[in-house]
Design a protein around this motif. Structure first.
Motif, mmCIF file in Angstrom:
data_model
loop_
_atom_site.group_PDB
_atom_site.id
_atom_site.type_symbol
_atom_site.label_atom_id
_atom_site.label_comp_id
_atom_site.label_asym_id
_atom_site.label_seq_id
_atom_site.Cartn_x
_atom_site.Cartn_y
_atom_site.Cartn_z
ATOM 1 N N LYS A 192 -2.400 -6.301 3.612
ATOM 2 C CA LYS A 192 -3.410 -7.226 3.097
ATOM 3 C C LYS A 192 -4.659 -6.393 2.052
ATOM 4 O O LYS A 192 -5.496 -5.684 2.869
ATOM 5 C CB LYS A 192 -4.004 -7.856 4.359
ATOM 6 N N HIS A 229 -7.503 -7.402 0.505
ATOM 7 C CA HIS A 229 -9.090 -7.490 0.737
ATOM 8 C C HIS A 229 -8.967 -8.600 1.903
ATOM 9 O O HIS A 229 -8.078 -9.464 2.044
ATOM 10 C CB HIS A 229 -9.189 -8.150 -0.613
ATOM 11 N N LYS A 262 -10.546 -11.323 2.290
ATOM 12 C CA LYS A 262 -10.743 -12.557 1.933
ATOM 13 C C LYS A 262 -9.350 -13.164 1.524
ATOM 14 O O LYS A 262 -9.142 -14.201 1.597
ATOM 15 C CB LYS A 262 -11.531 -13.085 0.920
ATOM 16 N N ASP A 263 -8.503 -12.303 1.363
ATOM 17 C CA ASP A 263 -7.013 -12.608 0.930
ATOM 18 C C ASP A 263 -6.520 -13.540 1.961
ATOM 19 O O ASP A 263 -6.600 -13.325 3.117
ATOM 20 C CB ASP A 263 -6.289 -11.589 0.744
ATOM 21 N N ASN A 264 -5.773 -14.715 1.407
ATOM 22 C CA ASN A 264 -4.953 -15.410 2.380
ATOM 23 C C ASN A 264 -3.437 -15.106 2.005
ATOM 24 O O ASN A 264 -2.576 -16.067 2.251
ATOM 25 C CB ASN A 264 -5.152 -16.996 2.181
ATOM 26 N N LYS A 302 4.430 -11.595 -2.249
ATOM 27 C CA LYS A 302 3.419 -12.028 -1.320
ATOM 28 C C LYS A 302 3.895 -13.349 -0.462
ATOM 29 O O LYS A 302 4.565 -14.170 -1.002
ATOM 30 C CB LYS A 302 2.234 -12.187 -2.133
ATOM 31 N N TYR A 335 -6.063 -16.732 -2.547
ATOM 32 C CA TYR A 335 -6.860 -15.646 -2.843
ATOM 33 C C TYR A 335 -6.272 -14.210 -2.700
ATOM 34 O O TYR A 335 -5.556 -14.036 -1.779
ATOM 35 C CB TYR A 335 -8.176 -15.388 -2.039
ATOM 36 N N MET A 336 -6.175 -13.326 -3.755
ATOM 37 C CA MET A 336 -5.745 -12.007 -3.702
ATOM 38 C C MET A 336 -6.854 -10.894 -4.284
ATOM 39 O O MET A 336 -7.534 -11.327 -5.191
ATOM 40 C CB MET A 336 -4.386 -11.896 -4.347
ATOM 41 N N TYR A 337 -6.931 -9.726 -3.700
ATOM 42 C CA TYR A 337 -8.043 -8.822 -4.128
ATOM 43 C C TYR A 337 -9.346 -9.423 -4.194
ATOM 44 O O TYR A 337 -10.338 -9.140 -4.633
ATOM 45 C CB TYR A 337 -7.919 -8.479 -5.691
ATOM 46 N N GLY A 338 -9.505 -10.400 -3.235
ATOM 47 C CA GLY A 338 -10.664 -11.113 -3.129
ATOM 48 C C GLY A 338 -11.125 -12.258 -3.889
ATOM 49 O O GLY A 338 -12.426 -12.732 -3.774
ATOM 50 N N ILE A 354 -3.490 -13.099 -10.638
ATOM 51 C CA ILE A 354 -3.071 -11.769 -9.801
ATOM 52 C C ILE A 354 -2.841 -10.826 -10.523
ATOM 53 O O ILE A 354 -3.343 -9.472 -10.240
ATOM 54 C CB ILE A 354 -1.845 -12.357 -9.304
#
Length: 547
Positions: free
Chosen positions: A7, A9, A11-13, A45, A58-61, A406
């Motif tokens: 994971k 960051h 904040k990522d889901n 992902k 969210y990815m990389y926050g 992304i």
């Protein structure tokens, strides 16, 4: 491999698969378990909870997409269930705190470079032959044929003998499938006459006339960037005479970049001289005179602060943003900490991280220029029926970069954490140390061409899929994001950062290894694959839409 998933960051889901995960397999992150609802290819992902239409991913926050339909927990995100989305941006307070890495090991190191009278230092020493308009391309080709081999810069084509064997086998009725290529490296045809000149380079292009006057002016600016570049000793310029890109425009652009320009510069105007034989005679003689001057310059020690590094990516994959690009970001911060310059370009691939980058700009004027360039670029793309959301290539998508956001969030990692000292519009020159943002397309050859035109004397180029991109005057160091690529395409890759994915070294350790390699390349001790393979890519950006 140390881990199966990561994971990126808090904040990522979504979670990234570091290897292929089979349907029904159970993987664990911290204290939570995930039973995979489908096979997740490496680099892709999967969601950490059930997602409903319109839910944000969210990815990389940062926001990178919105669900188009229900996505169950532990299901792969794809172009079928996810649409591009990114946050808006506005002028905020400056956020100039950054992590300054420990550079004590490198701060007193030097590289062996070519010092120029304007204070810049080259990592190579080339002579340029430049057409001001495409009408002169044929004359440039004649010059190439006349000079390269005779001066010792030609190379034996290792495929010629293979082709001859194929022909012979065909004529004699043999089996051409039994003929094998000799994999030995190509060598120079003759010994170099000028030992301190790395080569003669030819900047062929299709511009200079037709199109818009702005295109002609931008071309002159780009060519001026190459002529004044620290890796260039001087140039022979071929002009027809009547084209939009006039000699006067070129000279004005040269003066913008170098107040006291004193390199040998020989301008040959065909319509003034007349006969082709007279044009060629003058061009060959003047070029030879220039090479005599260029050969007088020798490598001497120079501080690391004289490096200007272009940060580039092409053929990216789902690992680029968690191995190669963060490693470059750390190298970027190291160089900035030692007083050097770095260039982050490819504006379509900064979509979604505009707020972070604008907040890092040293003042509101710099931030405003960045936001204005981003906004106008995206608007022009939309007017042409495109947009930043259409940037990812089929190869990007296949290897896990589902949306432009992304891709962009991972690409921006190349810029590290240091403040943005300047924002440049194509083809402006870098004049300030630190992190510079340069407006270019996401196309890797157009962008690399532009970074070098702005002053990059080394380019660090990450790739997850493999690309042979190089440049005529600046070494382009190719870094793979994964070990499999490094092994499969070792003839075009210089450095493997897949070691980060494999758990063999940290980002910081990889960055140190990269910087050591850069110093050797800058000193002429290492020849990168793109130079070894003669990969001299040069594409001019016309300010129409290019992603």
């Amino acid at each position: 491999m140390k881990h199966a998933i990561v994971k990126v960051h808090p904040k990522d889901n979504v979670i990234v698969a570091l290897r292929k995960l089979e349907k029904g397999e159970t993987v664990k992150y911290n204290d939570e378990q995930f039973v995979l609802q489908e096979t997740i290819p490496a680099k892709h992902k999967f969601t950490i909870s059930d997602m409903h239409p319109g839910d944000q991913i969210y990815m990389y926050g940062v926001l990178v997409g919105k669900a188009k339909r229900p996505i169950p927990k532990a299901t792969r995100i794809s172009t079928e269930n996810l649409a591009h989305a990114s946050d808006s941006f506005a002028m905020h307070e400056r956020k100039l705190d950054w992590y300054k890495p420990d550079v004590s090991k490198w701060k007193d190191k030097t590289f062996m470079g070519y010092r120029r009278s304007d204070g810049s230092v080259g990592t190579a020493n080339y002579w340029l032959i430049v057409p001001l308009v495409f009408c002169e391309n044929r004359n440039v080709d004649v010059l190439r044929e006349s000079l390269i081999n005779k001066l010792g810069y030609g190379r034996i084509n290792k495929y010629n003998s293979f082709t001859n064997q194929i022909i012979s086998s065909y004529i004699t009725g043999g089996n051409i499938n039994e003929i094998k290529l000799d994999r030995s490296t190509a060598v120079a045809t003759e010994e170099r006459l000028f030992k301190n000149v790395d080569g003669i380079k030819f900047l062929l292009h299709d511009g200079g006339c037709g199109g818009t006057r702005q295109d002609a002016e931008a071309l002159c600016g780009l060519l001026a960037g190459y002529i004044t570049h620290p890796n260039v000793a001087g140039a022979t310029v071929l002009s027809l005479g009547c084209q939009h890109s006039q000699v006067s425009i070129l000279m004005n652009e040269i003066r913008k970049r170098s107040d006291n320009f004193d390199k040998p510069l020989h301008i040959i105007e065909q319509q003034k001289i007349g006969l082709e034989k007279d044009v060629m005679e003058e061009a060959i003689r003047k070029t030879f005179e220039g090479l005599i001057d260029a050969d007088k310059c020798k490598r001497t020690p120079a501080p690391i602060s004289k490096l200007c590094i272009g940060l580039e990516c092409g053929g990216s994959d789902g690992f680029s943003g968690i191995s190669a690009n963060p490693a470059l970001g750390y190298v970027s911060d190291m160089l900035v900490a030692m007083g050097g310059s770095v260039i982050l370009s490819e504006f379509p691939e900064l979509c979604g991280v505009e707020q972070e980058l604008s907040d890092r700009c040293v003042d509101e004027n710099v931030a405003g220029k960045f936001m204005d360039l981003m906004t106008r670029y995206n608007e022009r793309a939309k007017e042409a029926g495109s947009g930043f959301d259409m940037n990812p290539s089929p190869g990007n998508i296949r290897d896990g970069l589902i949306t432009d956001a992304i891709k962009s969030a991972g690409a921006a990692k190349k810029g590290g954490t240091s403040p943005v000292t300047d924002v440049l519009d194509y083809p402006e020159k870098v004049t300030k140390p630190g992190l510079n943002l340069l407006c270019t397309p996401g196309n890797d050859v157009e962008s690399t061409t532009a970074e070098v035109g702005s002053g990059a004397n080394i380019v660090l180029f990450t790739t997850g899929l493999g690309t042979p991109t190089g440049n005529p005057v600046t070494p382009v160091v190719k870094l793979s994001s994964n070990t499999e690529l490094f092994k499969r395409m070792s003839d075009i890759i210089d450095i493997n950062t897949g070691t980060i994915i494999d758990g063999e070294e940290t980002i910081e350790e990889a960055a140190g290894r990269i910087l050591d390699y850069v110093i050797r390349v800058a000193s002429g001790e290492e020849m990168v694959a793109a130079v070894r393979n003669g990969q001299d890519d040069f594409i001019v950006w016309k300010r129409g839409v290019s992603l």
